[in-house]
Design a protein around this motif. Sequence first.
Motif, PDB file in Angstrom:
ATOM      1  N   GLU A   1       1.017  -1.149   0.036  1.00  0.00           N
ATOM      2  CA  GLU A   1      -0.147  -0.040   0.083  1.00  0.00           C
ATOM      3  C   GLU A   1       0.941   1.069  -0.076  1.00  0.00           C
ATOM      4  O   GLU A   1       0.471   2.152  -0.775  1.00  0.00           O
ATOM      5  N   THR A   2       1.946   1.158   0.823  1.00  0.00           N
ATOM      6  CA  THR A   2       2.732   2.504   0.949  1.00  0.00           C
ATOM      7  C   THR A   2       3.409   2.617  -0.354  1.00  0.00           C
ATOM      8  O   THR A   2       3.663   3.677  -0.920  1.00  0.00           O
ATOM      9  N   ILE A   3       4.110   1.484  -1.010  1.00  0.00           N
ATOM     10  CA  ILE A   3       4.810   1.593  -2.291  1.00  0.00           C
ATOM     11  C   ILE A   3       3.693   2.199  -3.297  1.00  0.00           C
ATOM     12  O   ILE A   3       4.235   2.706  -4.190  1.00  0.00           O
ATOM     13  N   GLY A   4       2.582   1.485  -3.486  1.00  0.00           N
ATOM     14  CA  GLY A   4       1.528   1.838  -4.408  1.00  0.00           C
ATOM     15  C   GLY A   4       1.291   3.492  -4.382  1.00  0.00           C
ATOM     16  O   GLY A   4       1.060   3.957  -5.459  1.00  0.00           O
ATOM     17  N   GLU A   5       0.934   3.680  -3.181  1.00  0.00           N
ATOM     18  CA  GLU A   5       0.582   5.238  -3.182  1.00  0.00           C
ATOM     19  C   GLU A   5       1.789   5.991  -3.532  1.00  0.00           C
ATOM     20  O   GLU A   5       1.429   7.036  -4.182  1.00  0.00           O
ATOM     21  N   MET A   6       3.117   5.695  -3.202  1.00  0.00           N
ATOM     22  CA  MET A   6       3.874   6.748  -3.828  1.00  0.00           C
ATOM     23  C   MET A   6       4.264   6.432  -5.444  1.00  0.00           C
ATOM     24  O   MET A   6       4.739   7.450  -6.235  1.00  0.00           O
ATOM     25  N   CYS A   7       3.678   5.239  -5.891  1.00  0.00           N
ATOM     26  CA  CYS A   7       3.705   5.144  -7.500  1.00  0.00           C
ATOM     27  C   CYS A   7       2.594   5.448  -8.079  1.00  0.00           C
ATOM     28  O   CYS A   7       2.584   5.446  -9.257  1.00  0.00           O
ATOM     29  N   ASP A   8       1.548   6.088  -7.221  1.00  0.00           N
ATOM     30  CA  ASP A   8       0.369   6.388  -7.852  1.00  0.00           C
ATOM     31  C   ASP A   8      -0.545   5.246  -8.794  1.00  0.00           C
ATOM     32  O   ASP A   8      -0.908   5.557  -9.726  1.00  0.00           O
ATOM     33  N   THR A   9      -0.352   3.929  -8.102  1.00  0.00           N
ATOM     34  CA  THR A   9      -0.927   2.828  -8.675  1.00  0.00           C
ATOM     35  C   THR A   9      -2.463   2.880  -8.907  1.00  0.00           C
ATOM     36  O   THR A   9      -3.044   3.454  -7.703  1.00  0.00           O
ATOM     37  N   GLU A  10      -3.094   2.659  -9.931  1.00  0.00           N
ATOM     38  CA  GLU A  10      -4.593   2.958  -9.963  1.00  0.00           C
ATOM     39  C   GLU A  10      -5.098   1.595 -10.302  1.00  0.00           C
ATOM     40  O   GLU A  10      -4.301   0.855 -11.143  1.00  0.00           O
ATOM     41  N   VAL A  11      -6.054   1.062  -9.863  1.00  0.00           N
ATOM     42  CA  VAL A  11      -6.656  -0.098 -10.469  1.00  0.00           C
ATOM     43  C   VAL A  11      -7.161  -0.123 -11.862  1.00  0.00           C
ATOM     44  O   VAL A  11      -7.961   0.938 -12.011  1.00  0.00           O
TER      45      VAL A  11
ATOM     46  N   VAL B   1      -5.055   0.161 -13.961  1.00  0.00           N
ATOM     47  CA  VAL B   1      -4.053   0.656 -14.978  1.00  0.00           C
ATOM     48  C   VAL B   1      -2.648   0.071 -14.774  1.00  0.00           C
ATOM     49  O   VAL B   1      -1.824  -0.236 -15.374  1.00  0.00           O
ATOM     50  N   GLY B   2      -2.416   0.021 -13.261  1.00  0.00           N
ATOM     51  CA  GLY B   2      -1.163  -0.781 -13.014  1.00  0.00           C
ATOM     52  C   GLY B   2      -0.037   0.411 -12.571  1.00  0.00           C
ATOM     53  O   GLY B   2      -0.445   1.623 -12.060  1.00  0.00           O
ATOM     54  N   THR B   3       1.311  -0.007 -12.537  1.00  0.00           N
ATOM     55  CA  THR B   3       2.531   0.828 -12.195  1.00  0.00           C
ATOM     56  C   THR B   3       3.575   0.879 -13.406  1.00  0.00           C
ATOM     57  O   THR B   3       3.795  -0.135 -13.911  1.00  0.00           O
ATOM     58  N   MET B   4       4.047   2.271 -13.472  1.00  0.00           N
ATOM     59  CA  MET B   4       4.988   2.386 -14.512  1.00  0.00           C
ATOM     60  C   MET B   4       6.408   1.856 -13.637  1.00  0.00           C
ATOM     61  O   MET B   4       6.756   2.325 -12.586  1.00  0.00           O
ATOM     62  N   PRO B   5       7.335   1.321 -14.487  1.00  0.00           N
ATOM     63  CA  PRO B   5       8.638   0.911 -13.911  1.00  0.00           C
ATOM     64  C   PRO B   5       9.487   2.117 -13.111  1.00  0.00           C
ATOM     65  O   PRO B   5       9.891   1.853 -12.228  1.00  0.00           O
ATOM     66  N   ASP B   6       9.436   3.419 -13.825  1.00  0.00           N
ATOM     67  CA  ASP B   6      10.117   4.504 -13.584  1.00  0.00           C
ATOM     68  C   ASP B   6       9.565   4.993 -11.922  1.00  0.00           C
ATOM     69  O   ASP B   6      10.388   5.369 -11.044  1.00  0.00           O
ATOM     70  N   ASP B   7       8.222   4.661 -11.978  1.00  0.00           N
ATOM     71  CA  ASP B   7       7.772   5.097 -10.662  1.00  0.00           C
ATOM     72  C   ASP B   7       8.231   4.302  -9.599  1.00  0.00           C
ATOM     73  O   ASP B   7       8.157   4.532  -8.382  1.00  0.00           O
ATOM     74  N   LEU B   8       7.943   2.901 -10.036  1.00  0.00           N
ATOM     75  CA  LEU B   8       8.550   2.008  -9.000  1.00  0.00           C
ATOM     76  C   LEU B   8       9.898   2.006  -8.629  1.00  0.00           C
ATOM     77  O   LEU B   8       9.901   1.859  -7.324  1.00  0.00           O
ATOM     78  N   ILE B   9      10.605   2.398  -9.618  1.00  0.00           N
ATOM     79  CA  ILE B   9      12.228   2.617  -9.065  1.00  0.00           C
ATOM     80  C   ILE B   9      12.333   3.942  -8.250  1.00  0.00           C
ATOM     81  O   ILE B   9      13.071   3.680  -7.148  1.00  0.00           O
ATOM     82  N   GLU B  10      11.748   4.870  -8.505  1.00  0.00           N
ATOM     83  CA  GLU B  10      11.731   6.132  -7.679  1.00  0.00           C
ATOM     84  C   GLU B  10      11.158   5.903  -6.190  1.00  0.00           C
ATOM     85  O   GLU B  10      11.764   6.257  -5.216  1.00  0.00           O
ATOM     86  N   SER B  11      10.110   5.043  -6.197  1.00  0.00           N
ATOM     87  CA  SER B  11       9.483   4.882  -4.819  1.00  0.00           C
ATOM     88  C   SER B  11      10.612   3.851  -3.942  1.00  0.00           C
ATOM     89  O   SER B  11      10.689   3.985  -2.743  1.00  0.00           O
ATOM     90  N   ILE B  12      11.107   2.795  -4.574  1.00  0.00           N
ATOM     91  CA  ILE B  12      12.096   1.972  -4.008  1.00  0.00           C
ATOM     92  C   ILE B  12      13.047   2.901  -3.312  1.00  0.00           C
ATOM     93  O   ILE B  12      13.497   2.404  -2.036  1.00  0.00           O
ATOM     94  N   GLU B  13      13.843   3.696  -4.199  1.00  0.00           N
ATOM     95  CA  GLU B  13      14.994   4.173  -3.666  1.00  0.00           C
ATOM     96  C   GLU B  13      14.652   5.278  -2.549  1.00  0.00           C
ATOM     97  O   GLU B  13      15.530   5.739  -1.902  1.00  0.00           O
TER      98      GLU B  13
ATOM     99  N   THR C   1      -7.465  -9.006 -11.569  1.00  0.00           N
ATOM    100  CA  THR C   1      -6.617  -8.690 -10.200  1.00  0.00           C
ATOM    101  C   THR C   1      -5.224  -8.539 -10.439  1.00  0.00           C
ATOM    102  O   THR C   1      -4.636  -8.056  -9.695  1.00  0.00           O
ATOM    103  N   ASP C   2      -4.608  -8.854 -11.792  1.00  0.00           N
ATOM    104  CA  ASP C   2      -3.422  -9.062 -12.012  1.00  0.00           C
ATOM    105  C   ASP C   2      -2.810  -7.859 -12.858  1.00  0.00           C
ATOM    106  O   ASP C   2      -1.618  -7.781 -13.006  1.00  0.00           O
ATOM    107  N   SER C   3      -3.694  -6.979 -13.087  1.00  0.00           N
ATOM    108  CA  SER C   3      -3.395  -5.847 -14.046  1.00  0.00           C
ATOM    109  C   SER C   3      -2.289  -4.962 -13.577  1.00  0.00           C
ATOM    110  O   SER C   3      -1.975  -4.890 -12.226  1.00  0.00           O
ATOM    111  N   GLY C   4      -1.147  -4.989 -14.725  1.00  0.00           N
ATOM    112  CA  GLY C   4      -0.031  -4.184 -14.156  1.00  0.00           C
ATOM    113  C   GLY C   4       0.572  -3.636 -15.450  1.00  0.00           C
ATOM    114  O   GLY C   4       0.806  -4.393 -16.297  1.00  0.00           O
ATOM    115  N   GLU C   5       1.361  -2.252 -15.155  1.00  0.00           N
ATOM    116  CA  GLU C   5       2.096  -1.872 -16.577  1.00  0.00           C
ATOM    117  C   GLU C   5       3.258  -1.551 -15.713  1.00  0.00           C
ATOM    118  O   GLU C   5       3.685  -1.075 -14.698  1.00  0.00           O
TER     119      GLU C   5
END
Length: 523
Positions: A309-319, A321-333, A519-523
């Motif tokens: 949930e914390t990671i998804g909020e930082m990535c602006d993940t939408e049901v 639509v999913g998550t973009m790789p750059d957003d995922l990288i930025e949130s992890i770092e 439930t597996d949607s992701g980008e």
Amino acid sequence: MSLSTALADLSAGQGALFRTLVTLGLLVGGHILVKIFAVIVRKTWMQRGEDLTKKAIQKRYDAVKNITYILDAVVIAAALLYLNTGLTTTLTEKLTSGLPDILSVLLIGILGILLVNFVTKFASGFLNRLGTRNYLREIGLSQNATRLLSLIVKGFLYLVVFQVVLEQLGIGNTFLDKAITASAYAAVFLVAGLAFWGFKDLARNMAAGLYLKNSRLVRPGEKVYLEEESGEIRDVDLFSTEVETDGGYRLLTQNSKIMDADLKFKDTQSDIETLEDVKRHFTAQDPSYCGPASAEMALSIFGYRYGQETIGEMCDTEVGVGTMPDDLIESIETLTDGEVKAAYVEYDKITDLADEFKIWFNDGALIIPNFAKPVLFPQADTAHYSLCVGVEGEDLLIVDPSTSTVSGGVYYADSSEMLEAMGEFEGRSRGYLVLAPEDTTAYWRINKGLIYADKSFYDEISKNMELQLRRILRQGRILKNVLPEDLQSYLDKWKKEEKVGRVWKPESKRKEGEEDGTTDSGE
């Protein structure tokens, strides 16, 4: 004696004398030309440039000196060629017939001396460039001792030249010849003994360097504790290892000392040993949160506790639509304050998927593939993220956060099919994310931008970085499997269904009425 015989004798004597005089003329004239050339070069080259240091001037002086040695040797060789090729017509005059032989012997001796000086100077310069002189000082040999060793080697070479000259004079099978041979053997044994004593530490250090350069532990980027110092390995050379200490210093230590010391390495994946450990880190994804859920599992293995949930909020993940790789990288770092680095390798920059994954795992990383799910599971219809924790042969061990009846859990996926799944889907291709904790070679690679296996994918790469990349890839090519030992011995290959070999599947937590795959949607 007839008049014709007298004329023939006179002609023969004049021919030998003429040949000798011409030879001397070639020697004198050639030597003068060489000296003139050396003077001109010194005036035009050595004096050019006001910013030349004393060391640079000395190098130029040595270079000019070596060139003059070579040119003098060429002149002598030309004189010998003229003297012994029969360009004059007669060799019959007894009074002067021995003069060319004597001159030949002298020229051979001079040529040998020039060659000895040139070879020893070249060898000395080459060894200095390798750092041998500094190393000899480190092991306790004084400058006078190294100079004495050099003189012994040069003296032995002079003895060899002297013996060649004696052979040319035809007195090789004499007592003197035997004495010189005996002294030459004595010199060889003496030099060998001194070399063994003086270079034994050098040889031991070089052997340690060869071992460390091919070791899977002592690699750039690894966190190491060495006696009272701790830091990050920067480079492993043939003679020394460079460590950047936590205090901000550069520690350069001999490889033999590294081998003798008790080293401690930071283990970044000690939690994953069995299938039970994999299941313990398993996270069931929320709808469209396959990316954040995969990141949560990877960070959990690295010792970080951040929910999807914390990671998804930082990535602006939408049901949906999913998550973009750059957003995922930025949130992890951001969440780890840069203690975990991440990078994304696109589909068209992948060379060999299985080999690349093995190298990354061997360097301390974990991988999140981003792929089209229908290639592996025909019933699915979305893109998807999962966590890869190991490679066995050409099969990838996947921890899939999905909870649908289509996929989810732990399974083997063929690397070629996974690569196909990373190809174009819904208008764009995908790839994989690399996550590397601090103090690992993978972290260092990402920090340096060495994320591709093929050097042609880099816009610009230095020779040093190219060499480091080759070393990393060379170590990775010998790996067949990259799995924790206990996990590898525990897992067996199941019969593949739907193009995967399922190892474990979690209980489905789908809400009633949801379609498989939604439930597996992701980008």
